[in-house]
Enzyme design. Structure first.
Site, PDB file in Angstrom:
ATOM      1  N   ASP A   1      -2.005   2.212  -4.749  1.00 36.73           N
ATOM      2  CA  ASP A   1      -3.226   2.706  -4.115  1.00 36.73           C
ATOM      3  C   ASP A   1      -4.360   1.705  -4.313  1.00 36.73           C
ATOM      4  O   ASP A   1      -4.331   0.874  -5.239  1.00 36.73           O
ATOM      5  CB  ASP A   1      -3.622   4.057  -4.709  1.00 36.73           C
ATOM      6  CG  ASP A   1      -2.594   5.140  -4.403  1.00 36.73           C
ATOM      7  OD1 ASP A   1      -1.915   5.021  -3.364  1.00 36.73           O
ATOM      8  OD2 ASP A   1      -2.478   6.085  -5.209  1.00 36.73           O
TER       9      ASP A   1
ATOM     10  N   HIS B   1       0.812  -1.217   0.000  1.00 37.19           N
ATOM     11  CA  HIS B   1       0.000   0.000   0.000  1.00 37.19           C
ATOM     12  C   HIS B   1       0.846   1.268   0.000  1.00 37.19           C
ATOM     13  O   HIS B   1       0.320   2.368  -0.199  1.00 37.19           O
ATOM     14  CB  HIS B   1      -0.936   0.001   1.214  1.00 37.19           C
ATOM     15  CG  HIS B   1      -2.252   0.654   0.959  1.00 37.19           C
ATOM     16  ND1 HIS B   1      -2.550   1.316  -0.213  1.00 37.19           N
ATOM     17  CD2 HIS B   1      -3.375   0.756   1.734  1.00 37.19           C
ATOM     18  CE1 HIS B   1      -3.785   1.789  -0.147  1.00 37.19           C
ATOM     19  NE2 HIS B   1      -4.300   1.472   1.025  1.00 37.19           N
TER      20      HIS B   1
END
Length: 443
Positions: free
Chosen positions: A418, A414
């Site tokens: 995204d 992450h």
């Protein structure tokens, strides 16, 4: 007699140390030239170390699980002849040169030579000494269990509270003498029974309590897997995205292609189709075909698509790599996948075949479950997980029809990917697998 020292060989370019994963000999064992003495591992590749001489093992320089530096003494062999010999066992051959007598360790003298006619007794190493210690004294025999004082069919007299206490303590009340009215067993009788050293009744076969424990040292591939998982989970913030895919049409196509395959073509599984779908999708989203050096803060995007395939082997999980998947057809991908999986399982995969992936696929086949949360293969930024295919009822607008459904469980770093990009990546793969003709359309 002379002494030959075998050192840790240079098992690969840039490798400064290796883990000792197996000894094939122990002090006192005779060895022959080319006999395998030990196995060491680095970067998931195992290398066997042969003996360059005939002789007798005098000393082992490490325990299984130890990390040994290249050129460090690994073991010593007593050989015929005068003086002392030293050698480095390297990948390309062996070398020996005359040198002064060696010592066992810094400041220690070599083992004393045995008189003529006697077999030399090697000095035990620290870890061998453990096996030479005297065994612990035998525990005293338990007090004999009193003979039953009632016939097996006779039901002893006791209150419910006494029966419950006896049941919890594992006591057969038929072995307890009752002192109450009509031979009733009381709490005092149970106390006296236990005070005499009588043992609770044995549990039925298969229900006996087990107290044994076993300590297993984590070494070799299992230790490297543990280190890799710790690195991935502590340094990568994972986000996992799950989507179901209707693979009914894909499975029909796969069956048709397998029925018409040539004798030299491998049987197709779903993985080659997934690989080709990933190649098309990664061409549109190159940011996911990447590695992240978080120490240097650098993302490396790769034009080449090297897909790692998580593969279970007898020694543990390995990840052989299908290189340049972007240049392979369905059949070529399947053939390379089969070759690498076989090499990984029988331990013949080369080191370069087990490293360098840019994205990984993990699949448990029929055991794939409904949903998984795969761990990213560090330093990659994404992994695609394949779950099992199951027939489920799907509403088509007028009725429920049976369809073959499979979930994709994919994880992303992450920090780099995204949530929107992760979802777009998986949705594009889903569209290609649900309309498999699109996989074969170029451009």
């Amino acid at each position: 007699m002379g002494e030959f020292i075998i050192k840790m060989p240079d098992v690969g370019e840039g490798v400064a140390e290796a883990e000792l994963v197996e000894w094939h000999v122990k002090p006192g064992d005779p060895v022959r030239e080319d006999m395998v003495l030990a196995a060491v591992m680095t970067d998931k590749a195992t290398v066997e170390i042969p003996s360059p001489v005939d002789g007798t093992v005098l000393w082992l320089g490490a325990e299984v699980g130890d990390t040994v530096a290249v050129k460090a003494p690994l073991l010593r062999i007593e050989i015929a002849g005068e003086g002392s010999a030293r050698a480095d066992v390297a990948a390309g051959g062996e070398a020996a040169e005359k040198a002064e007598p060696a010592t066992d360790r810094a400041g220690e003298e070599p083992p004393a030579k045995a008189p003529v006619g006697e077999v030399p007794q090697p000095r035990p190493t620290a870890f061998e000494a453990k096996t030479l210690e005297a065994p612990p004294p035998q525990r005293a025999a338990a007090a004999p269990v009193p003979r039953d004082i009632r016939e097996p069919v006779e039901k002893p007299l006791a209150s419910p509270a006494v029966r419950l206490r006896a049941q919890e303590a594992g006591i057969d009340l038929r072995q307890v003498a009752g002192t109450g009215p009509a031979g009733r067993i009381t709490h005092d009788d149970i106390d006296q029974f236990l005070a005499r050293g009588a043992q609770p009744a044995a549990a039925p076969a298969g229900l006996a309590r087990k107290t044994a424990t076993e300590e297993i040292k984590v070494t070799g591939l299992r230790r490297r897997i543990a280190e890799k998982m710790r690195l991935a989970t502590t340094r990568i913030p994972h986000i996992t995205y799950v989507e179901e895919v209707d693979v009914t049409d894909l499975e029909d196509l796969r069956a048709t292609m397998n029925d018409g395959r040539k004798p030299d073509q491998p049987k197709l599984t779903i993985l080659p189709f997934l690989m080709r779908a990933m190649v098309k999708t990664l061409g549109e989203q190159p940011g996911i075909n990447a590695t992240f050096d978080d120490d240097a803060g650098i993302i490396t995007r790769s034009a080449a698509i090297h897909i790692g395939i998580a593969t279970q082997t007898p020694a543990g999980l390995t990840v052989p790599v299908v290189r340049h998947a972007e240049a392979r057809t369905i059949w070529d991908s399947a053939a390379e996948l089969t070759r690498l999986a076989d090499a990984a399982r029988n331990g013949t995969a080369a080191r370069e075949e087990l490293s360098g992936s840019t994205i990984t696929i993990t699949s448990l086949g029929a055991l794939g479950g409904i949903v998984t949360t795969p761990i990213i293969n560090h330093p990659e930024v994404a992994i695609v997980g394949v779950n099992k295919i199951a027939v489920r009822p799907v509403w088509d607008g007028t009725q429920f029809i049976p369809r073959k459904i499979m979930n994709l469980s994919s994880s992303f770093d992450h920090r780099i990917v995204d949530g929107w990009n992760a979802a777009t990546f998986v949705q594009r793969i889903k569209a290609l697998l649900e309309t498999p003709a699109l996989i074969f359309i170029e451009g």
